[in-house]
Design an enzyme around this catalytic site. Structure first.
Site, PDB file in Angstrom:
ATOM      1  N   ARG A  33     -58.837 -26.545  62.460  1.00 26.96           N
ATOM      2  CA  ARG A  33     -60.172 -26.430  61.878  1.00 26.96           C
ATOM      3  C   ARG A  33     -60.705 -27.848  61.717  1.00 26.96           C
ATOM      4  O   ARG A  33     -59.930 -28.793  61.525  1.00 26.96           O
ATOM      5  CB  ARG A  33     -60.109 -25.740  60.519  1.00 26.96           C
ATOM      6  CG  ARG A  33     -59.512 -24.336  60.542  1.00 26.96           C
ATOM      7  CD  ARG A  33     -59.389 -23.777  59.138  1.00 26.96           C
ATOM      8  NE  ARG A  33     -58.858 -22.409  59.138  1.00 26.96           N
ATOM      9  CZ  ARG A  33     -57.559 -22.107  59.012  1.00 26.96           C
ATOM     10  NH1 ARG A  33     -56.662 -23.082  58.867  1.00 26.96           N
ATOM     11  NH2 ARG A  33     -57.163 -20.849  59.032  1.00 26.96           N
ATOM     12  N   LYS A  81     -55.675 -23.641  54.953  1.00 26.82           N
ATOM     13  CA  LYS A  81     -56.229 -22.819  53.881  1.00 26.82           C
ATOM     14  C   LYS A  81     -55.129 -22.420  52.899  1.00 26.82           C
ATOM     15  O   LYS A  81     -53.986 -22.184  53.304  1.00 26.82           O
ATOM     16  CB  LYS A  81     -56.878 -21.559  54.454  1.00 26.82           C
ATOM     17  CG  LYS A  81     -58.211 -21.804  55.144  1.00 26.82           C
ATOM     18  CD  LYS A  81     -58.842 -20.496  55.570  1.00 26.82           C
ATOM     19  CE  LYS A  81     -60.221 -20.708  56.174  1.00 26.82           C
ATOM     20  NZ  LYS A  81     -60.836 -19.430  56.598  1.00 26.82           N
ATOM     21  N   HIS A  84     -65.235 -25.268  65.667  1.00 23.43           N
ATOM     22  CA  HIS A  84     -64.487 -24.024  65.503  1.00 23.43           C
ATOM     23  C   HIS A  84     -64.367 -23.295  66.838  1.00 23.43           C
ATOM     24  O   HIS A  84     -63.371 -22.604  67.093  1.00 23.43           O
ATOM     25  CB  HIS A  84     -65.168 -23.131  64.463  1.00 23.43           C
ATOM     26  CG  HIS A  84     -64.191 -22.353  63.635  1.00 23.43           C
ATOM     27  ND1 HIS A  84     -63.233 -22.955  62.836  1.00 23.43           N
ATOM     28  CD2 HIS A  84     -64.006 -21.017  63.499  1.00 23.43           C
ATOM     29  CE1 HIS A  84     -62.512 -22.026  62.238  1.00 23.43           C
ATOM     30  NE2 HIS A  84     -62.951 -20.845  62.626  1.00 23.43           N
ATOM     31  N   ARG A 144     -61.499 -24.779  68.616  1.00 26.50           N
ATOM     32  CA  ARG A 144     -60.252 -24.216  68.068  1.00 26.50           C
ATOM     33  C   ARG A 144     -59.977 -22.836  68.674  1.00 26.50           C
ATOM     34  O   ARG A 144     -58.851 -22.546  69.086  1.00 26.50           O
ATOM     35  CB  ARG A 144     -60.376 -24.126  66.545  1.00 26.50           C
ATOM     36  CG  ARG A 144     -59.348 -23.247  65.825  1.00 26.50           C
ATOM     37  CD  ARG A 144     -59.603 -23.309  64.331  1.00 26.50           C
ATOM     38  NE  ARG A 144     -59.056 -22.188  63.584  1.00 26.50           N
ATOM     39  CZ  ARG A 144     -57.824 -22.145  63.066  1.00 26.50           C
ATOM     40  NH1 ARG A 144     -57.000 -23.152  63.270  1.00 26.50           N
ATOM     41  NH2 ARG A 144     -57.416 -21.106  62.359  1.00 26.50           N
ATOM     42  N   HIS A 178     -52.748 -19.027  60.727  1.00 25.18           N
ATOM     43  CA  HIS A 178     -53.260 -17.757  60.228  1.00 25.18           C
ATOM     44  C   HIS A 178     -52.232 -17.115  59.304  1.00 25.18           C
ATOM     45  O   HIS A 178     -51.040 -17.055  59.638  1.00 25.18           O
ATOM     46  CB  HIS A 178     -53.540 -16.786  61.385  1.00 25.18           C
ATOM     47  CG  HIS A 178     -54.741 -17.145  62.186  1.00 25.18           C
ATOM     48  ND1 HIS A 178     -54.919 -16.749  63.504  1.00 25.18           N
ATOM     49  CD2 HIS A 178     -55.846 -17.873  61.877  1.00 25.18           C
ATOM     50  CE1 HIS A 178     -56.063 -17.212  63.958  1.00 25.18           C
ATOM     51  NE2 HIS A 178     -56.649 -17.894  62.989  1.00 25.18           N
ATOM     52  N   TYR A 209     -57.949 -12.553  69.428  1.00 25.24           N
ATOM     53  CA  TYR A 209     -58.062 -13.259  70.716  1.00 25.24           C
ATOM     54  C   TYR A 209     -57.570 -12.421  71.883  1.00 25.24           C
ATOM     55  O   TYR A 209     -57.858 -12.726  73.023  1.00 25.24           O
ATOM     56  CB  TYR A 209     -57.272 -14.570  70.658  1.00 25.24           C
ATOM     57  CG  TYR A 209     -57.742 -15.486  69.572  1.00 25.24           C
ATOM     58  CD1 TYR A 209     -58.948 -16.158  69.672  1.00 25.24           C
ATOM     59  CD2 TYR A 209     -56.989 -15.643  68.411  1.00 25.24           C
ATOM     60  CE1 TYR A 209     -59.388 -16.970  68.649  1.00 25.24           C
ATOM     61  CE2 TYR A 209     -57.425 -16.463  67.388  1.00 25.24           C
ATOM     62  CZ  TYR A 209     -58.624 -17.121  67.511  1.00 25.24           C
ATOM     63  OH  TYR A 209     -59.062 -17.913  66.489  1.00 25.24           O
TER      64      TYR A 209
END
Length: 274
Positions: free
Chosen positions: A121, A145, A220, A223, A246, A255
């Site tokens: 990110r 995150k 993004h 990414r 993730h 994806y």
């Protein structure tokens, strides 16, 4: 909640006296003003949470939002670049950096290579410190995150760009910091020697894409391009999940529809009974 309050004020309706019909009218008003399904889903969730609290706290007797239905947010991926387009973008960034030797061009080449190589990110890339990068092992320590840490491999082209940035590009910007200010540990520096602003990265990437003659792309999107290209190259979902940071495999599975579409296309062209 503020948005709903403003809408209800037009008809002199108290927030705590609103009915399900009032809430539906508010959603219709949002749609008329161009709100997307993602906006409706987000605002609807906020209102349901608010009224659930108001009911529990005894502010209202009946929860008007309990039966409020909002459309699900579309689970669409940002724009992606093909492998060829990505290569063209990065080669252009390298060409500019090599020709000018300017710190900002070396920095742009390095950050683009790093975001694509590691699927970072933009906030993760600009949040890195020099100590997080180990070029001898070609790995980078990323805080994502939820303050979760992960170790991601760094490809050779990205390592070369980063090495040049650290040796040639970073020192001049570090010296541009105001006198008396302690040197920053940030890997990527802004024009005044502080940590680089992610918004500036976005703006510069949009310009770089236009110069390189590739579709407009945001960090993004770069990414997401990395994730898609990993899957197309044969990487398994768990590996891609770990690289991207993730928390849920379901997020990474978004994806697969991109790669499945290309798989179906190849199947139709190649299989005699497709």
């Amino acid at each position: 909640v503020r948005d709903l309050l403003d809408f209800l004020a037009l008809s002199n309706t108290n927030l705590l006296a609103a009915s399900l019909g009032d809430l539906r009218e508010w959603l219709a008003h949002l749609v008329e003003n161009g709100a997307s399904s993602a906006t409706l889903a987000r605002k609807g969730a906020a209102i349901r949470a608010f009224y659930a609290w108001a009911t529990e706290a005894g502010k209202v007797e009946v929860d008007p939002a309990a039966r409020l239905i909002t459309p699900k947010a579309a689970n669409a991926l940002p724009k992606l670049l093909s492998e060829g387009q990505t290569a063209r973008l990065l080669e252009h960034a390298k060409k500019v950096a090599s020709e000018t030797g300017l710190p900002q061009d070396l920095r742009m080449w390095a950050v683009c290579e790093l975001i694509y190589a590691c699927g970072l990110r933009v906030s993760e890339a600009t949040g890195l410190n020099v100590s997080d990068l180990d070029l001898s092992q070609r790995i980078v320590r990323v805080i994502g995150k939820g303050n979760k840490e992960r170790i991601v491999p760094v490809g050779k082209p990205a390592a070369a760009a980063l090495q040049l940035w650290i040796v040639q590009g970073r020192p001049p910007l570090l010296n541009a910091a105001p006198a008396g200010k302690a040197p920053t540990a940030a890997l990527f520096l802004g024009q005044r020697g502080g940590r680089w602003d992610p918004r500036d990265v976005r703006e510069r990437l949009h310009r770089l894409a236009a110069q390189a003659g590739v579709p407009d792309i945001a960090p993004h999107g770069l990414r997401h391009s990395a994730a898609t290209h990993l899957l197309e190259g044969g990487a398994d979902l768990r590996t891609v999940q770990e690289i991207l940071g993730h928390s849920s495999l379901q997020t990474t599975q978004r994806y697969t529809h991109v790669t499945t579409d290309r798989l179906k296309s190849a199947y139709r062209l190649a299989h005699p009974r497709a």
